[in-house]
Enzyme design. Structure first.
Site, PDB file in Angstrom:
ATOM      1  N   ASP A 487       0.264  -1.112   0.155  1.00 49.45           N
ATOM      2  CA  ASP A 487       0.356   0.065   0.425  1.00 49.45           C
ATOM      3  C   ASP A 487       0.863   1.102  -0.298  1.00 49.45           C
ATOM      4  OD1 ASP A 487      -2.483   1.632  -0.012  1.00 49.45           O
ATOM      5  OD2 ASP A 487      -2.950   0.523   1.797  1.00 49.45           O
ATOM      6  N   ASP A 557     -10.151   2.045  -3.475  1.00 50.41           N
ATOM      7  CA  ASP A 557     -11.117   0.936  -2.375  1.00 50.41           C
ATOM      8  C   ASP A 557     -12.727   1.494  -2.172  1.00 50.41           C
ATOM      9  OD1 ASP A 557      -8.534   1.164  -0.933  1.00 50.41           O
ATOM     10  OD2 ASP A 557      -8.506   3.177  -0.069  1.00 50.41           O
TER      11      ASP A 557
END
Length: 765
Positions: A487, A557
Site C-alpha cells: 500500500d 478502495d
C-alpha cells in the site's frame, strides 16, 4: 488477427535513410531528411513496403514561418512532422527535449548520427519495461541523434512486437561533452499525426471513483493530463490516453492508445497546431523536473507503449491486455492462476487478535477461499493510524506467536497467508522516525505536511531503501508468506533530498520512484514466487510500471458494486481483468452506505481477480451457501476470465436514455468455445423499453447454449448460433416477463429493484 508465425521487421532503405517497422498488423515509418532531422511519415494499419515513402514529406512556404536554412523559405521545422522535436530552431510547438547548457542556452540541434537494428528487446536500466522471452518476439530499432556543439547524444529506441499491434519507445540521453548539462524535459513518446480529427479519451477521477472515461474532440491548443503528486501516477489522471476517430465505437473504427510504463509524475498531452497537425507526447512531467548530467553520465527515460486498432476501443484494449499478459507481468505469475482471497480489513479494522483472524480464515476456507490476507495493524505499536509505520515487526500483544505462528495456523487450514505493508511511509510515533528523523522527506526550514498522520520516507536515499528492504526481508523470511499487499497512502509534499546538493533537487521525484522500483526488484529477486498486489489508497498507482512487479493491483478502495462497475469498466480500457483487484464487500457498503445484493456484488467482482472483504461469520446460512457456489463458479471459469478477450458492450458512462441505466460486458475464451456476459441494471424504471445485448467475439458458426446465473430469463437453456447472438442480439428483456411484473409477478431480473444483475454463461454445444 494473431499468427503463430508473425514476424516483426525493420525495412531499412539506406539510400534515403528511411525505416519501416511492420509486423503485418501495423506500420511505423520514419525518415531522416537531408538536414539530419528525424521525420514521422506514417503510423497506422500495416502497409506494403516500398523503396521510397518520401512523398509523405510535405513542405510549403507559409507566411511568418522561421526557416533555418538561409535562402530557403520552404523548409521550416514548424511545418514538419517530427520524431524528436526541439524548441527554438523554428519549431514553436512543445518539444520532446529541453537541455540547459552551461551558458544558460536551451537551443539544441539533434541530428542523425547512426542506427542499429536488433532482434529482441533490451532492458532499461533501473526502470520497469516490457520484455520478451525470445528474440524472435520483437525487433528493436535504435536511432542515434547528436547535438554537435554540446556533445549530448540521444538514442531513440523503438520496439515492435511480432504478434500484436503494439510498439514501445523510450529515449536515452548521454553527455559526451566536456561540460555538465541539465535535462529539464524529455518525452518518452512524441508522435506527430497528419490531422486532428480525433477524440481524446482519458481516464480521470479521484479516490474512490478512479478511471472514469472522459472524451472530448481535439481542438486547437493543448489538451493535457498529468500528475505532480510524486509518489504515484495518481487517482486523478491515469497515465494512459487514446485518440479515436469520431466514428469509432467499442467494436469498430480507428483508435490509437498510449500508456506510460511509469508510476511517478507524468504528463500526456495533444497539441493541435494551426494547420491541424496533432502532436501526442507522453513522459515525465517537466514541472519540478531537472536532471543534472555530468560529462560521461547518462539518463534513461521511462518507456511508453502505444497501440493501433482498426477494431475500435475494444481492439485497442485487447492489444494492451495481450501486452500485459505476455510482456509486462513477471514470468512467475504470467500463467499461474490467482488465488481467491479474503482480506480482514473491512471485517475487523484494527480490532483483532490471532484467534479472531484464524476464525475468519477457517470459515473462509470452508467456502473455498484460497488465501487469507492480514491487513493493517499487525506491526509495531499500531493500534490506529497514528503510530507504527516504519517498524516492520509483529506486535506480539496481538499476535503472541508472531507472524510465523499465525501463518502456520492459516497454512494448516490449507490456505496461503498474505500480509499488508506500507513500506514507503513513516509515523512520527515510531522507532524508525525517532532513530532517523532525517529520513523523512521534508524541506529544511519549512513546515512538513502530513497525510493520514503519516509522512513519506526519502526513497531517493539508498540507505532508507536498504533499511526497509532488510526489515521486509526479515519478516518474509520468518513466516510462510506468499502474498504482499503493498500500500501507499499519501502523495509527496515539501520534496527535498537532503543527501544531495542544490543542482540535484529537480531529481528527487524521479529518484524516489527509482527507489520504489529498486525495492520491488530486490524483494522479488529474494522471493521470486511472491505475489505483490499493488495498492495506493486503492487505485492511485494503477499503471504499467507497477504491473511489471505486481501482477494485480487493488482497483479502488471503493468496494461498492455499483461504483465498481464504472471503475472496472474504465480500468479495462488499458488493463486486463487479471490485473484488476476486485472483491465482494460487506453491506451497507463502508464507502457509500449503499445496500446491494450479494448476487450483484459477486457478478461485478468475478470480472477481476476476485476475493472478499468481510467476515463470513456475519453472513446468514443462505448467504454462506451462495458464497460457496460463487467461489466454485469463479474457479471453474477463472482461466477464461483472466486470459480471455474482454469486450465492453454498454458503457455506464453512456447518457443514452435507451440504455436505461444499464451496463454490460463479456469475456470470451481464446478458443471462442465459451463466454460469460455480465448484464447490470443500476436503476429500475417503470415501463422500461425492451433491450437487446449485441454480443461480440463469438465464433459465428458455433452454436452456444445459454445458461442464466443470478436471475431469470426466457432464453435460459436455449441454443443460438454465434452469428445470431452478435447480429440479432440476445434478449435482455422480454414481453412476458415485463407484463408479469405489472400483475405482481417478476421481471426477467427477478423481483424488480435497483442494482440488479445476472450473468449469461455461453458454452459451445
Amino acid at each position: 488477427m494473431r499468427s503463430a508465425n508473425a514476424e516483426a521487421r525493420v525495412f531499412v532503405h539506406a539510400e534515403n535513410n528511411e525505416f519501416h517497422l511492420t509486423n503485418g498488423q501495423v506500420s511505423y515509418i520514419l525518415r531522416i531528411n537531408d538536414q539530419g532531422k528525424a521525420l514521422q511519415l506514417y503510423y497506422g494499419a500495416a502497409v506494403e513496403d516500398r523503396d521510397d515513402f518520401g512523398y509523405l514529406v510535405e513542405m510549403q512556404r507559409r507566411s511568418t514561418a522561421s526557416c533555418p536554412i538561409e535562402g530557403n523559405l520552404f523548409y521550416s521545422l514548424e511545418h514538419l512532422r517530427q520524431e524528436f522535436p526541439e524548441y527554438g530552431t523554428t519549431d514553436y510547438r512543445m518539444p520532446a527535449i529541453s537541455v540547459v547548457q552551461a551558458n544558460g542556452s536551451r537551443i539544441t540541434d539533434f541530428r542523425f548520427a547512426g542506427y542499429r537494428v536488433d532482434n529482441g528487446k533490451p532492458k532499461l536500466g533501473g526502470l520497469p519495461s516490457a520484455y520478451v522471452d525470445e528474440d524472435r518476439e520483437a525487433v528493436t530499432l535504435s536511432i542515434e541523434l547528436v547535438d554537435a556543439p554540446t556533445g549530448v547524444a540521444v538514442t531513440l529506441m523503438y520496439t515492435l512486437f511480432a504478434d500484436m499491434p503494439v510498439m514501445t519507445r523510450s529515449a536515452a540521453v548521454r553527455n559526451n561533452g566536456n561540460a555538465a548539462v541539465d535535462i529539464e524535459r524529455l518525452m518518452s513518446l512524441s508522435l506527430d499525426l497528419p490531422d486532428d480529427d480525433y477524440v481524446f479519451t482519458q481516464l480521470t477521477g479521484s479516490w474512490a471513483r478512479e478511471r472514469s472515461v472522459v472524451r472530448d474532440h481535439l481542438h486547437p491548443g493543448i489538451q493535457q493530463i498529468g500528475s505532480l503528486r510524486g509518489s504515484a501516477s495518481s487517482h486523478i489522471h491515469n497515465p494512459a490516453v487514446a485518440l479515436a476517430r469520431p466514428d469509432a465505437t467499442e467494436s469498430c473504427g480507428e483508435v490509437i492508445g498510449a500508456a506510460l510504463v511509469y508510476s511517478g509524475n507524468f504528463e500526456a498531452h495533444v497539441e493541435v497546431d494551426p494547420f491541424a497537425v496533432a502532436r501526442l507526447q507522453m513522459g515525465i512531467a517537466d514541472f519540478g523536473f531537472t536532471w543534472h548530467l555530468e560529462p560521461g553520465a547518462d539518463f534513461q527515460s521511462p518507456e511508453a507503449a502505444f497501440a493501433y486498432s482498426s477494431q475500435g476501443y475494444n481492439g485497442m484494449s485487447h492489444a494492451f491486455h495481450d501486452l500485459v499478459h505476455r510482456h509486462i507481468v513477471r514470468k512467475q505469475w504470467r500463467e499461474k492462476e490467482r488465488p481467491v482471497l479474503i482480506n480482514n480489513w473491512e471485517a475487523t479494522y484494527f480490532d483483532f487478535d490471532e484467534d479472531k483472524l484464524v476464525a475468519i480464515a477457517s470459515k473462509a476456507q470452508k467456502l473455498g477461499v484460497e488465501l487469507f490476507v492480514l491487513d493493517d495493524g499487525w506491526f509495531g505499536e499500531r493500534s490506529d493510524d497514528k503510530a507504527g509505520l516504519g517498524d516492520w515487526s509483529a506486535n506480539l500483544k496481538r499476535l503472541p506467536h508472531g507472524l510465523k505462528g499465525l501463518a502456520q495456523r492459516v497454512n494448516d487450514l490449507g490456505m496461503m497467508f498474505g500480509l499488508w505493508f506500507e513500506p514507503e511511509m513513516v509515523n512520527k510515533n515510531s522507532d524508525l522516525y525517532r532513530a532517523h528523523p532525517d529520513w523523512m522527506l521534508s524541506t529544511p526550514g519549512r513546515n512538513a505536511s502530513h497525510g493520514r498522520n503519516e509522512y513519506v520516507l526519502n526513497f531517493a536515499n539508498s540507505q532508507v531503501v536498504d533499511n526497509i528492504y532488510e526489515q521486509m526481508h526479515a519478516v518474509l523470511s520468518t513466516a510462510n508468506i506468499g502474498y504482499v499487499k503493498w500500500d501507499m497512502n499519501r502523495y509527496i509534499t515539501e520534496a527535498f533530498d537532503i543527501t544531495r546538493g542544490a543542482e540535484h533537487q529537480g531529481e528527487v521525484f524521479h529518484r524516489y520512484i527509482l527507489g520504489v522500483y529498486a525495492l520491488h526488484e530486490r524483494l522479488l529477486e529474494a522471493f521470486p514466487d511472491l505475489i505483490i498486489e499493488g495498492c495506493a489508497s486503492g487505485g492511485g498507482r494503477f499503471d504499467l510500471g507497477m504491473l511489471c512487479y505486481s501482477p494485480q493491483i487493488w482497483a479502488s478502495d471503493d468496494t461498492d458494486a455499483v461504483e465498481r462497475m464504472s471503475i472496472q469498466y474504465g480500468t479495462s480500457m488499458f488493463y486486463p481483468l487479471s490485473s484488476i483487484g476486485s472483491h465482494v464487500s460487506i453491506v451497507p457498503n463502508h464507502q457509500t452506505g449503499r445496500e446491494v445484493s450479494l448476487n450483484t456484488r459477486t457478478n461485478v467482482a468475478v470480472f477481476g481477480t476476485f476475493g472478499y472483504e468481510l467476515d463470513p461469520a456475519a453472513l446468514s446460512e443462505q448467504e454462506l451457501a451462495q458464497v460457496s457456489k460463487d467461489v466454485a463458479f469463479f474457479k471453474k471459469h477463472r482461466e477464461m476470465i483472466h486470459k480471455g478477450d474482454f469486450y465492453r458492450l454498454i458503457s455506464p458512462f453512456n447518457k443514452n436514455p435507451r440504455h436505461n441505466d444499464s451496463m454490460a460486458w463479456m469475456v470470451v475464451s481464446k478458443d471462442r468455445r465459451s463466454a460469460i456476459v455480465g448484464d447490470y441494471r443500476m436503476l429500475e424504471h417503470p415501463m422500461s423499453p425492451f433491450t437487446r445485448l449485441y454480443l461480440q467475439g463469438l465464433d459465428p458458426t458455433t452454436r452456444y447454449r445459454v445458461t442464466v446465473r443470478g436471475g431469470a430469463s426466457t432464453i435460459d437453456g436455449m441454443v443460438f448460433s454465434g452469428e445470431e447472438l452478435m447480429r440479432v442480439g440476445m434478449l435482455s428483456t422480454d414481453a412476458s416477463a415485463s407484463s408479469s411484473a405489472e400483475a405482481g409477478g417478476v421481471n426477467n431480473l427477478g423481483d424488480p429493484h435497483d442494482f440488479d444483475s445476472r450473468l449469461f454463461v455461453l458454452e459451445a454445444c
